[in-house]
Design a protein around this motif. Structure first.
Motif, PDB file in Angstrom:
ATOM      1  N   TRP A   1       0.795  -1.283  -0.069  1.00  8.20           N
ATOM      2  CA  TRP A   1       0.237   0.037   0.061  1.00  8.20           C
ATOM      3  C   TRP A   1       0.674   1.337   0.173  1.00  8.20           C
ATOM      4  O   TRP A   1       2.004   1.284   0.219  1.00  8.20           O
ATOM      5  CB  TRP A   1      -0.748   0.016   1.265  1.00  8.20           C
TER       6      TRP A   1
ATOM      7  N   SER B   1      -3.549   4.247   0.668  1.00  7.56           N
ATOM      8  CA  SER B   1      -4.255   3.863  -0.474  1.00  7.56           C
ATOM      9  C   SER B   1      -3.830   2.388  -0.988  1.00  7.56           C
ATOM     10  O   SER B   1      -2.700   1.912  -0.791  1.00  7.56           O
ATOM     11  CB  SER B   1      -3.843   4.640  -1.814  1.00  7.56           C
ATOM     12  N   ASP B   2      -4.977   1.670  -1.256  1.00  5.36           N
ATOM     13  CA  ASP B   2      -4.640   0.261  -1.651  1.00  5.36           C
ATOM     14  C   ASP B   2      -3.477   0.093  -2.949  1.00  5.36           C
ATOM     15  O   ASP B   2      -3.237   1.145  -3.815  1.00  5.36           O
ATOM     16  CB  ASP B   2      -6.048  -0.347  -2.052  1.00  5.36           C
TER      17      ASP B   2
ATOM     18  N   HIS C   1      -2.997   2.278  -6.759  1.00  5.37           N
ATOM     19  CA  HIS C   1      -3.822   3.393  -6.772  1.00  5.37           C
ATOM     20  C   HIS C   1      -2.794   4.600  -6.343  1.00  5.37           C
ATOM     21  O   HIS C   1      -2.870   5.729  -6.949  1.00  5.37           O
ATOM     22  CB  HIS C   1      -4.912   3.409  -6.024  1.00  5.37           C
TER      23      HIS C   1
ATOM     24  N   ARG D   1      -1.862   7.915  -4.770  1.00  7.02           N
ATOM     25  CA  ARG D   1      -2.635   9.048  -4.380  1.00  7.02           C
ATOM     26  C   ARG D   1      -2.941  10.148  -5.357  1.00  7.02           C
ATOM     27  O   ARG D   1      -2.224  10.303  -6.493  1.00  7.02           O
ATOM     28  CB  ARG D   1      -2.004   9.742  -3.210  1.00  7.02           C
TER      29      ARG D   1
ATOM     30  N   ARG E   1      -6.613  10.495 -14.595  1.00 11.74           N
ATOM     31  CA  ARG E   1      -6.533   9.851 -13.174  1.00 11.74           C
ATOM     32  C   ARG E   1      -7.770   8.905 -13.051  1.00 11.74           C
ATOM     33  O   ARG E   1      -8.546   8.952 -13.829  1.00 11.74           O
ATOM     34  CB  ARG E   1      -6.787  11.230 -12.348  1.00 11.74           C
ATOM     35  N   PRO E   2      -7.441   8.178 -12.122  1.00 14.97           N
ATOM     36  CA  PRO E   2      -8.302   6.997 -11.718  1.00 14.97           C
ATOM     37  C   PRO E   2      -9.589   7.703 -11.539  1.00 14.97           C
ATOM     38  O   PRO E   2     -10.069   8.682 -10.793  1.00 14.97           O
ATOM     39  CB  PRO E   2      -7.888   6.674 -10.337  1.00 14.97           C
TER      40      PRO E   2
ATOM     41  N   TYR F   1     -10.826   6.748  -5.593  1.00 18.11           N
ATOM     42  CA  TYR F   1      -9.859   6.142  -4.778  1.00 18.11           C
ATOM     43  C   TYR F   1     -10.551   5.609  -3.415  1.00 18.11           C
ATOM     44  O   TYR F   1     -11.782   6.247  -3.034  1.00 18.11           O
ATOM     45  CB  TYR F   1      -8.981   7.295  -4.299  1.00 18.11           C
TER      46      TYR F   1
END
Length: 118
Positions: free
Chosen positions: A36, A50-51, A54, A56, A65-66, A69
């Protein structure tokens, strides 16, 4: 039949004890060792994790970007205190935060809406 019931009960109790021990051992250090990303929150006195994969949010927010989160939140003393879910601002449609029933809070600088659960 009674023996089978006792075996099942013993297994259930041992699984419950193992689960409780695992939950008590949840710290930023254990999460970092599991891949993580953990960092000090720049806006609050806490540690955010954060897992794996991913990271930050970054500033400025890149177009790729994702979509979201999910973070685990810890005190500075590494005690687990809750979770945070972020949704990218172009995907947020005013849906309520499941944990609180309220609306998400917009964080313009990173381009996400935030829902916290403590």
């Amino acid at each position: 039949m009674i023996r089978l019931a006792l075996v099942i009960a013993a297994v259930a109790v041992s699984l419950g004890i193992a689960t409780a021990a695992t939950a008590e051992g949840l710290t930023p250090s254990t999460l970092i060792n599991a891949g993580w990303t953990c960092f000090n929150d720049p806006g609050a006195p806490r540690i955010v994790c954060s897992d794996p994969g991913h990271g930050r949010p970054v500033i400025p927010a890149p177009p790729d970007r994702p979509a979201s989160y999910n973070f685990k939140i810890f005190s500075l003393g590494e005690t687990f205190v809750g979770t945070v879910h972020l949704i990218r601002d172009d995907l947020y449609q005013g849906q309520p935060c499941r944990q609180t029933g309220g609306l998400y809070f917009h964080i313009a600088v990173i381009g996400y809406y935030r829902c916290e659960h403590f």
